[in-house]
Design an enzyme around this catalytic site. Structure first.
Site, PDB file in Angstrom:
ATOM      1  N   LYS A   9     -12.431  -1.611  -2.309  1.00  0.00           N
ATOM      2  CA  LYS A   9     -11.431  -0.616  -1.919  1.00  0.00           C
ATOM      3  C   LYS A   9     -11.270   0.451  -2.998  1.00  0.00           C
ATOM      4  CE  LYS A   9      -8.841  -3.735   1.077  1.00  0.00           C
ATOM      5  NZ  LYS A   9      -7.751  -4.695   1.201  1.00  0.00           N
ATOM      6  N   GLN A  52      -2.782  -7.537  -0.828  1.00  0.00           N
ATOM      7  CA  GLN A  52      -3.983  -8.294  -0.451  1.00  0.00           C
ATOM      8  C   GLN A  52      -3.616  -9.731  -0.079  1.00  0.00           C
ATOM      9  OE1 GLN A  52      -7.129  -7.067  -0.100  1.00  0.00           O
ATOM     10  NE2 GLN A  52      -7.705  -9.068   0.664  1.00  0.00           N
ATOM     11  N   ASP A  57      -2.577  -1.113   6.164  1.00  0.00           N
ATOM     12  CA  ASP A  57      -3.286  -2.283   6.688  1.00  0.00           C
ATOM     13  C   ASP A  57      -2.987  -2.492   8.168  1.00  0.00           C
ATOM     14  OD1 ASP A  57      -5.155  -3.665   5.198  1.00  0.00           O
ATOM     15  OD2 ASP A  57      -3.689  -4.793   4.042  1.00  0.00           O
TER      16      ASP A  57
END
Length: 288
Positions: free
Chosen positions: A52, A96, A119
């Site tokens: 990322k 995460q 997300d």
């Protein structure tokens, strides 16, 4: 059989995003800013976050990585999320997953401001997606839809089987596949589904997202089917220096010859997930 090259498509999309960011900066704007919170040292999470950060560089984004040890308290993590929610310089951020067992993942997901939830996990974004309203779509499902579109794979009126019902992939991709403009007829299968083989044999498109290596075998696939493999399991292997190999949910070598299109693992859906996240961050920076 045509291989769906997720890496090539993702690279193309990142170039498109970078061009748009260059234009924004040339017009006096600032580059989008993505932040990521990483808790502990899970190998898969470390790799994913590193990808990322690299993607942010390729797209011309600013990125911030915030690290915590696995003993971080839930209240400390929630306080950082609140800080990022209120930081005008941060356009979008992710926490995460998975998180350590003592932290309530759902509480963390709901603490993220849905306008910065790149997300696409917040219930508001999930709800808006399910009724076809503008929102941040969960990155992996968004990547799958983009691959189907870029390869001009026919979805209208087609029978689509989704194997797996997770909140991150199975449920949202099923919802997207049945929406207007995509128009597939969708069946969602899971661990309690009976006659799974027969259901799969009737499918024009199979999206395998159950996290079980090489689960989908050739005898479950009809000739000419489109296979999208979302699985990424680390399997012990003597063939690699690392001692493990990434395997998908599809037994690739025996299934591939029967397909019209198939995604490999790695190099299929994975790279698309990250560029979908970049696209969501770009949208967040524009206040879309």
């Amino acid at each position: 059989m045509q291989l769906i090259d997720g890496k090539a498509v993702a690279d193309q999309i990142k170039r498109e995003i970078a061009e748009e960011v260059n234009q924004i900066v040339a017009n006096g704007g600032r580059p989008p800013h993505l932040a990521a919170i990483l808790v502990g040292h899970d190998g898969g999470s470390e790799t994913y976050v590193a990808h990322k950060v690299k993607a942010c560089e390729q797209c011309g984004f600013k990125s911030t990585l915030i690290r915590y040890e696995s003993d971080v308290t839930e209240s400390e993590l929630l306080a950082k999320i609140n800080e990022l929610n209120n930081d005008a310089d941060v356009d979008g951020f992710i926490v995460q997953l998975p998180l350590p067992k003592h932290i309530d993942e759902q509480k963390v997901i709901e603490a993220v401001d849905y306008r910065k939830d790149v997300d696409g996990f917040h219930p508001i974004n999930v709800g808006r997606m399910s009724i076809g309203l503008p929102c941040f779509v969960s990155a992996t499902p968004a990547g799958i839809i983009e691959l189907l579109k870029r390869y001009k794979i026919q979805t209208s009126g087609k029978s689509c089987v989704v194997i797996g019902r997770s909140n991150i992939v199975g449920k949202p991709v099923a919802s997207l596949m049945m929406q207007k403009g995509i128009d597939a007829t969708v069946t969602v299968c899971h661990s309690r589904t009976q006659n799974l083989k027969e259901i799969c044999l009737n499918a024009d498109i199979i999206i395998a997202a159950l996290g079980q290596p090489e689960f989908l075998t050739a005898d479950m696939v009809k000739p000419g089917a489109v296979i999208i493999d979302v699985g990424t399991s680390r399997v012990a292997s003597t063939e690699t220096k690392s001692g493990f190999k990434l395997k998908g949910d599809v037994k690739f070598d025996e299934v591939a010859p029967k397909c019209s299109f198939i995604t490999p693992v790695p190099g299929g859906v994975g790279p698309m997930t990250i560029c979908s996240l970049m696209r969501n961050t770009l949208l967040a920076s524009k206040g879309v």
